[in-house]
Design an enzyme around this catalytic site. Structure first.
Site, PDB file in Angstrom:
ATOM      1  N   HIS A  20       0.788  -1.141  -0.135  1.00 15.82           N
ATOM      2  CA  HIS A  20       0.137  -0.037   0.127  1.00 15.82           C
ATOM      3  C   HIS A  20       0.930   1.271  -0.055  1.00 15.82           C
ATOM      4  O   HIS A  20       2.003   0.984   0.180  1.00 15.82           O
ATOM      5  CB  HIS A  20      -0.981   0.197   1.175  1.00 15.82           C
ATOM      6  CG  HIS A  20      -2.173  -0.884   1.165  1.00 15.82           C
ATOM      7  ND1 HIS A  20      -2.037  -2.377   1.377  1.00 15.82           N
ATOM      8  CD2 HIS A  20      -3.275  -0.690   0.428  1.00 15.82           C
ATOM      9  CE1 HIS A  20      -3.154  -2.821   1.251  1.00 15.82           C
ATOM     10  NE2 HIS A  20      -4.083  -1.829   0.647  1.00 15.82           N
ATOM     11  N   LYS A  65      -0.813   5.108   4.397  1.00 15.53           N
ATOM     12  CA  LYS A  65      -1.526   4.031   5.063  1.00 15.53           C
ATOM     13  C   LYS A  65      -0.953   3.739   6.485  1.00 15.53           C
ATOM     14  O   LYS A  65       0.190   3.731   6.698  1.00 15.53           O
ATOM     15  CB  LYS A  65      -1.597   2.653   4.286  1.00 15.53           C
ATOM     16  CG  LYS A  65      -2.613   1.829   4.834  1.00 15.53           C
ATOM     17  CD  LYS A  65      -2.840   0.516   4.024  1.00 15.53           C
ATOM     18  CE  LYS A  65      -3.936  -0.394   4.564  1.00 15.53           C
ATOM     19  NZ  LYS A  65      -5.128   0.131   4.879  1.00 15.53           N
TER      20      LYS A  65
END
Length: 254
Positions: A143, A147
């Site tokens: 990600h 995040k």
């Protein structure tokens, strides 16, 4: 026509969903809820959901965990179905979700992507073949660098879908750096990568003797989560009280 209240309408996902619904003949956003009033919308926006007096069929929530309590109270009082997409809920809030589902329809999933939810079903079937045959199971998720949580909720959901088949007998391992031993059979390794602007990538690896099978899902934009949320809203429209997931949405389309 499904009339939608967009909870968190001026956030990133709220604006994505507004764009998607704007091109959907079967859905319409009739009101939005957001503290941020700097965005111009084609629908009325309220800073407090309790002030919303617009008739609607369902709420889509992409706000934040701290706004979930008031949202659930509103949905219970009005018996308004809710697609709950906010993450990071506390144990206490999860109990409130369960209580709310006794009074109205609530749909909650770790990931709103239709692709991820089909993958969850496929993994259950695949694991019944590969795990008994001695294949090791590893999950690698990637990600963007903004995040906050690691591993992702989706990675945990993928592991859970496999583990449920075996009565939750597998152990999850997130870090092997301090271990000096061979890999045990009954474990699922989960690794997290954070960098750049990666929207979301998940690989589920079944590693056997002389072969490796990998199930992969790549999200190229946040639109896939918005499309799933809109599909969930249409599914939830008119549903009786109860707890639903994206698996129910997929089953209804088959």
């Amino acid at each position: 026509m499904t009339r939608i209240i967009m909870h968190g309408c001026n956030g990133r996902m709220g604006q994505v969903i507004a764009g998607l619904v704007g091109n959907d003949a079967d859905a319409k956003i009739v009101a939005g809820i957001d503290l941020n009033d700097s965005v111009k919308n084609s629908f009325p926006v309220f800073s407090n959901i309790d002030d919303c007096d617009v008739e609607a069929d369902v709420v889509i929530d992409f706000a934040s965990a701290k706004a979930v309590d008031s949202l659930l109270s509103f949905c219970e009082r009005s018996q308004m179905p809710c697609v709950l997409c906010s993450t990071g809920l506390s144990e206490e809030q999860l109990k409130k979700v369960e209580e709310a589902s006794k009074k109205t329809a609530v749909l909650k999933s770790a990931n709103m992507s239709l692709g991820i939810n089909v993958l969850l079903k496929l993994l259950k079937e695949a694991s019944t073949v590969f795990a008994p045959a001695g294949y090791d199971i590893e999950i690698v998720e990637k990600h963007h660098n903004q995040k906050l949580d690691a591993p992702s909720g989706t990675a945990i959901a993928l592991a859970d879908s496999i583990n449920e088949v075996f009565d939750n007998s597998y152990e999850y391992v997130y870090d092997r750096s301090m271990r000096r031993e061979k890999r045990p059979e009954k474990e699922i390794g989960i690794s997290a990568v954070r960098g750049g602007t990666i929207v979301g990538e998940h690989d589920v690896i079944f590693a056997g003797t002389d072969e490796v099978i990998t199930f992969s899902h790549t999200a190229y934009s946040r639109a896939i989560f918005g499309k799933g949320a809109v599909a969930a809203a249409k599914f939830l429209n008119g549903k009786k009280a109860g707890f639903y997931t994206m698996a129910d949405v997929i089953d209804s389309a088959m």
